[in-house]
Motif scaffolding. Structure first.
Motif, PDB file in Angstrom:
ATOM      1  N   ALA A 142      17.948  -2.025 -21.919  1.00 36.65           N
ATOM      2  CA  ALA A 142      18.225  -2.895 -23.058  1.00 36.65           C
ATOM      3  C   ALA A 142      18.774  -2.090 -24.240  1.00 36.65           C
ATOM      4  N   ASP A 143      19.654  -2.721 -25.007  1.00 37.66           N
ATOM      5  CA  ASP A 143      20.316  -2.044 -26.121  1.00 37.66           C
ATOM      6  C   ASP A 143      19.595  -2.221 -27.454  1.00 37.66           C
ATOM      7  N   ASN A 144      18.605  -3.113 -27.522  1.00 39.63           N
ATOM      8  CA  ASN A 144      17.872  -3.314 -28.770  1.00 39.63           C
ATOM      9  C   ASN A 144      16.502  -3.902 -28.455  1.00 39.63           C
ATOM     10  N   GLU A 204      16.317  -7.348 -26.780  1.00 40.36           N
ATOM     11  CA  GLU A 204      16.602  -7.337 -25.348  1.00 40.36           C
ATOM     12  C   GLU A 204      15.427  -6.772 -24.559  1.00 40.36           C
ATOM     13  N   ARG A 245      17.671   6.686 -19.710  1.00 37.26           N
ATOM     14  CA  ARG A 245      16.773   6.189 -20.754  1.00 37.26           C
ATOM     15  C   ARG A 245      15.353   6.112 -20.217  1.00 37.26           C
TER      16      ARG A 245
END
Length: 432
Positions: free
Chosen positions: A250-252, A255, A394
């Motif tokens: 997820a980017d944020n 998310e 990540r």
């Protein structure tokens, strides 16, 4: 009937392979793998061995060269034509052709990827890096290999009669459990014991005992190979790695918070019926339920995994009631460290209020406590896992309802707690 004591005593050839088939894994791995390949085939994922029983120094029990031999052998194994035909032609959960032809064609050439292994301070550091479609499939065989090598190391110097006594005691112990479980009305139980089993032959013996001891109340096994060999149902749905990976990608923060429900959307597009079972605790059951959309209540059931079973089940029943669903039409599957006492207590508490099923794992296939005639404790099960630790570079996180089961980078764990809430996450001792 295999004479297990003689078989163990006679380990004399150079390499006795532990993993002889890629189907010697949990059924949910194949279900997840098909979806991962369809939707996330470009994701790179790392899985890492985690020994939560740190007092057991595995590298001082198991020879590293033996472990390498077993891991290397597992990488040579391919699915046979017979196995592929069975996967293609068998009915799973009442569904014909559960696995798509293109997936099976891809699986025919599948091999486990490379691994990284070293010894640090008496423990093994074992990592699997590469495409998620491949590293995911290392989890179950790696755990089965290490657990069986530990059993072999403990048993290696025992004589024939000591082994006879040990296995006689273990068989009697299991049978006494089955005699108690037979008293539970409407019991539904399956084997979930592959990953931390004492050994493959012992797991197979346990399944034969379940078939005779429980009859139709024993509904199947998570082990695909043993399901095929024993004409049993293959049992399983999904695991924590799915929301863990999607949250890592997820980017944020928004998310990340939505990742558990995105997983369910993707799963629902692939599977239905009794495969629509929610695993809610990757980032905490309370957080999952507080934000779950109403359509999740239409799923078949839940598998509470890291909270005490009665407490977790009651939370889910209350949530169904708040969403206007009749719990008597729903399914709860309990599988976290269950043994005869907790199965009895949970069954009596919920019987008649909800459909119940139990996945019996380590305490079925690896309970040798008090069975060693020499009084040793080296066969007691340990809490050994292989978890996804990164996705596309990540860090991946699992919060769990039990702080003892949390995994991930400390800073990322704090970030996830800020997203999902700290809540009541007590530290509960892990035996298995």
């Amino acid at each position: 009937m295999m004479d297990i004591a003689r078989r163990v005593h006679d380990h004399s050839w150079r390499l006795d392979p532990i993993v002889r088939s890629l189907l010697d894994t949990d059924f949910y791995k194949l279900l997840m793998l098909q979806m991962i390949r369809d939707l996330h085939g470009d994701v790179q994922a790392t899985f890492t061995l985690i020994n939560r029983s740190g007092g057991v120094r595995l590298a001082e029990i198991i020879d590293e060269s033996e472990l390498r031999e077993q891991l290397d052998h597992a990488r040579t194994v391919r699915l046979s034509k017979k196995e592929l035909i069975w996967l293609a032609g068998n009915s799973f959960y009442g569904t014909e052709r559960m696995f798509a032809p293109d997936f099976l064609a891809w699986l025919a050439a599948f091999r486990l990827p490379e691994y990284e292994l070293r010894t640090v301070d008496g423990q093994f550091e074992l990592r699997f890096e590469g495409p998620w479609t491949h590293t995911s499939m290392w989890e179950i065989p790696a755990l089965a290999i290490i657990n069986e090598l530990r059993s072999r190391a403990v048993l290696r110097h025992k004589g024939r009669f000591a082994l006879d006594v040990l296995y006689a005691r273990a068989k009697a112990k299991l049978w006494s459990k089955l005699e108690r479980l037979r008293e539970l009305p409407d019991l539904v139980l399956s084997d979930f014991g592959t990953r931390r089993r004492h050994g493959f032959l012992w797991q197979r013996w346990c399944l034969e005992a379940l078939k005779e001891g429980l009859g139709p109340r024993f509904i199947g096994t998570s082990n695909v190979l043993l399901a095929m060999q024993g004409d049993l149902e293959a049992i399983g749905t999904n695991a924590h790695e799915l929301p863990m990976v999607l949250a890592a990608l997820a980017d944020n923060d928004a998310e990340v918070a939505a990742a558990p429900y995105r997983v369910l959307r993707e799963w629902q597009a692939h599977y239905g019926g009794n495969l629509l079972v929610v695993l809610p605790d990757a980032f905490g059951t309370a957080a999952f339920l507080s934000h779950a959309p109403d359509w999740v209540a239409d799923w078949t059931g839940f598998r509470p995994d890291s909270m005490p079973p009665i407490e977790g089940g009651e939370q889910i029943l209350a949530w169904w009631q708040a969403h206007g669903r009749d719990a008597r039409e729903k399914l709860l599957i309990f599988s976290d460290g269950m043994d005869v006492e907790s199965i009895e207590a949970t069954h009596r508490h919920f019987h008649g209020r909800v459909r119940l099923s139990f996945g019996w794992g380590t305490n079925l296939t690896n309970d040798f406590r008090g069975c060693d005639p020499d009084g040793g404790r080296g066969l007691e099960p340990i809490s050994l896992v292989a978890k996804v630790t990164s996705a596309n570079g990540r860090p991946a996180v699992k919060l769990s309802d039990n702080r003892a089961k949390a995994t991930g980078d400390a800073a990322e764990i704090e970030r996830y707690l800020s997203i999902f809430g700290g809540g009541a996450r007590p530290w509960q001792e892990l035996r298995v």
